[in-house]
Motif scaffolding. Structure first.
Motif, PDB file in Angstrom:
ATOM      1  N   ILE A 171       0.830  -1.206   0.000  1.00  0.00           N
ATOM      2  CA  ILE A 171       0.000   0.000   0.000  1.00  0.00           C
ATOM      3  C   ILE A 171       0.861   1.252   0.000  1.00  0.00           C
ATOM      4  N   ALA A 172       1.856   1.274   0.866  1.00  0.00           N
ATOM      5  CA  ALA A 172       2.727   2.448   0.953  1.00  0.00           C
ATOM      6  C   ALA A 172       3.497   2.669  -0.346  1.00  0.00           C
ATOM      7  N   GLU A 173       3.939   1.586  -0.987  1.00  0.00           N
ATOM      8  CA  GLU A 173       4.658   1.718  -2.263  1.00  0.00           C
ATOM      9  C   GLU A 173       3.755   2.258  -3.365  1.00  0.00           C
ATOM     10  N   ARG A 174       2.504   1.840  -3.372  1.00  0.00           N
ATOM     11  CA  ARG A 174       1.574   2.358  -4.377  1.00  0.00           C
ATOM     12  C   ARG A 174       1.364   3.859  -4.224  1.00  0.00           C
ATOM     13  N   ILE A 175       1.425   4.332  -3.013  1.00  0.00           N
ATOM     14  CA  ILE A 175       1.225   5.761  -2.765  1.00  0.00           C
ATOM     15  C   ILE A 175       2.503   6.550  -3.024  1.00  0.00           C
ATOM     16  N   LEU A 176       3.625   6.032  -2.541  1.00  0.00           N
ATOM     17  CA  LEU A 176       4.875   6.790  -2.565  1.00  0.00           C
ATOM     18  C   LEU A 176       5.754   6.532  -3.786  1.00  0.00           C
ATOM     19  N   HIS A 177       5.560   5.408  -4.445  1.00  0.00           N
ATOM     20  CA  HIS A 177       6.355   5.031  -5.620  1.00  0.00           C
ATOM     21  C   HIS A 177       7.855   4.994  -5.306  1.00  0.00           C
ATOM     22  N   ASN A 178       8.178   4.573  -4.092  1.00  0.00           N
ATOM     23  CA  ASN A 178       9.570   4.529  -3.660  1.00  0.00           C
ATOM     24  C   ASN A 178       9.660   3.523  -2.519  1.00  0.00           C
ATOM     25  N   ARG A 179      10.448   2.482  -2.719  1.00  0.00           N
ATOM     26  CA  ARG A 179      10.549   1.395  -1.726  1.00  0.00           C
ATOM     27  C   ARG A 179      11.077   1.893  -0.382  1.00  0.00           C
ATOM     28  N   HIS A 180      12.112   2.729  -0.415  1.00  0.00           N
ATOM     29  CA  HIS A 180      12.726   3.215   0.821  1.00  0.00           C
ATOM     30  C   HIS A 180      11.721   4.036   1.639  1.00  0.00           C
ATOM     31  N   ASP A 196       9.874   3.301   5.351  1.00  0.00           N
ATOM     32  CA  ASP A 196       9.788   4.284   6.433  1.00  0.00           C
ATOM     33  C   ASP A 196       8.349   4.468   6.892  1.00  0.00           C
ATOM     34  N   ALA A 197       7.438   4.540   5.939  1.00  0.00           N
ATOM     35  CA  ALA A 197       6.025   4.729   6.261  1.00  0.00           C
ATOM     36  C   ALA A 197       5.483   3.542   7.056  1.00  0.00           C
ATOM     37  N   VAL A 198       5.851   2.336   6.656  1.00  0.00           N
ATOM     38  CA  VAL A 198       5.383   1.142   7.363  1.00  0.00           C
ATOM     39  C   VAL A 198       5.947   1.115   8.782  1.00  0.00           C
ATOM     40  N   GLN A 199       7.206   1.476   8.921  1.00  0.00           N
ATOM     41  CA  GLN A 199       7.804   1.520  10.260  1.00  0.00           C
ATOM     42  C   GLN A 199       7.070   2.546  11.134  1.00  0.00           C
ATOM     43  N   THR A 200       6.788   3.696  10.574  1.00  0.00           N
ATOM     44  CA  THR A 200       6.041   4.725  11.306  1.00  0.00           C
ATOM     45  C   THR A 200       4.658   4.214  11.681  1.00  0.00           C
ATOM     46  N   ALA A 201       4.010   3.533  10.755  1.00  0.00           N
ATOM     47  CA  ALA A 201       2.680   2.981  11.021  1.00  0.00           C
ATOM     48  C   ALA A 201       2.720   1.990  12.177  1.00  0.00           C
ATOM     49  N   PHE A 202       3.714   1.117  12.176  1.00  0.00           N
ATOM     50  CA  PHE A 202       3.809   0.146  13.272  1.00  0.00           C
ATOM     51  C   PHE A 202       4.074   0.843  14.603  1.00  0.00           C
ATOM     52  N   LEU A 203       4.886   1.861  14.603  1.00  0.00           N
ATOM     53  CA  LEU A 203       5.134   2.599  15.843  1.00  0.00           C
ATOM     54  C   LEU A 203       3.834   3.200  16.373  1.00  0.00           C
ATOM     55  N   ARG A 204       3.016   3.709  15.477  1.00  0.00           N
ATOM     56  CA  ARG A 204       1.724   4.262  15.888  1.00  0.00           C
ATOM     57  C   ARG A 204       0.783   3.157  16.360  1.00  0.00           C
ATOM     58  N   ALA A 244       1.985   6.724   4.861  1.00  0.00           N
ATOM     59  CA  ALA A 244       2.506   7.018   3.518  1.00  0.00           C
ATOM     60  C   ALA A 244       2.037   8.385   3.055  1.00  0.00           C
ATOM     61  N   LEU A 245       0.779   8.696   3.293  1.00  0.00           N
ATOM     62  CA  LEU A 245       0.258  10.009   2.898  1.00  0.00           C
ATOM     63  C   LEU A 245       0.956  11.136   3.652  1.00  0.00           C
ATOM     64  N   ASP A 246       1.337  10.872   4.891  1.00  0.00           N
ATOM     65  CA  ASP A 246       2.086  11.872   5.655  1.00  0.00           C
ATOM     66  C   ASP A 246       3.435  12.172   5.011  1.00  0.00           C
ATOM     67  N   LEU A 247       4.041  11.170   4.386  1.00  0.00           N
ATOM     68  CA  LEU A 247       5.332  11.366   3.711  1.00  0.00           C
ATOM     69  C   LEU A 247       5.168  11.964   2.315  1.00  0.00           C
ATOM     70  N   LEU A 248       4.009  11.791   1.727  1.00  0.00           N
ATOM     71  CA  LEU A 248       3.781  12.211   0.346  1.00  0.00           C
ATOM     72  C   LEU A 248       4.048  13.690   0.088  1.00  0.00           C
ATOM     73  N   PRO A 249       3.605  14.617   0.930  1.00  0.00           N
ATOM     74  CA  PRO A 249       3.855  16.022   0.626  1.00  0.00           C
ATOM     75  C   PRO A 249       5.338  16.369   0.484  1.00  0.00           C
ATOM     76  N   LYS A 250       6.187  15.634   1.146  1.00  0.00           N
ATOM     77  CA  LYS A 250       7.620  15.880   1.032  1.00  0.00           C
ATOM     78  C   LYS A 250       8.123  15.525  -0.357  1.00  0.00           C
ATOM     79  N   GLN A 251       7.449  14.605  -1.031  1.00  0.00           N
ATOM     80  CA  GLN A 251       7.855  14.164  -2.359  1.00  0.00           C
ATOM     81  C   GLN A 251       7.208  14.979  -3.457  1.00  0.00           C
TER      82      GLN A 251
END
Length: 165
Positions: free
Chosen positions: A20-29, A33-41, A66-73
């Motif tokens: 899911i995060a890759e589909r949104i961010l188009h970047n594995r790295h 990061d998004a998945v790690q953040t999600a698990f922490l939450r 992932a959406l939280d990281l998207l604006p940075k990209q």
């Protein structure tokens, strides 16, 4: 949550969350990061006991991280690109081009009935049938209000030139 339960949760849902995060961010790295953040939450809250609800909760958490990281990209989308979009995905194109805070600010500048319907549908992710039941309105009314709210929001973007900030 015990360490064993946390590990089982990661093993069960990490792959789906990463997809899911890759589909949104188009970047594995960034997706990792998004998945790690999600698990922490996720580990900080009381989780649903129902398996289907737990899965949905984890996947939505990954989407939001992932959406939280998207604006940075993202770069803001040009008006011409938005104008060329079909009317069905015009709102989504604009929403994906804006950072979350700016989008929420624009929504909150709408009249309350439009702001409420957009927040409930897109931010809280309630389906039209649930909105109709919650707001005690017909589904047709909800569809019309969503359409009008999206049109008004687009007018605000164009009027206030949100794209060039």
């Amino acid at each position: 949550m015990t360490d064993l339960q946390s590990e089982q949760l990661v093993q069960a849902y990490q792959g789906q969350m990463l997809a899911i995060a890759e589909r949104i961010l188009h970047n594995r790295h960034d997706a990792e990061d998004a998945v790690q953040t999600a698990f922490l939450r996720i580990f900080r809250v009381k989780l649903p006991s129902n398996e289907a609800s737990l899965r949905a909760y984890c996947l939505v958490a990954a989407k939001h991280a992932a959406l939280d990281l998207l604006p940075k990209q993202c770069k803001d989308v040009e008006i011409e690109t938005i104008a060329a979009s079909s009317s069905d995905d015009l709102f989504e194109t604009v929403a994906n081009s804006m950072d979350y805070e700016r989008l929420l600010a624009a929504i909150s500048s709408l009249p309350s009935e439009y702001a409420e319907i957009l927040m409930l549908h897109y931010v809280q992710q309630l389906e039209v049938k649930d909105l109709a039941r919650l707001l005690k309105r017909k589904r047709v009314t909800i569809y019309k209000q969503l359409s009008r709210a999206k049109t008004r929001l687009l007018q605000i973007y164009q009027k206030e030139d949100f794209y060039n900030e």
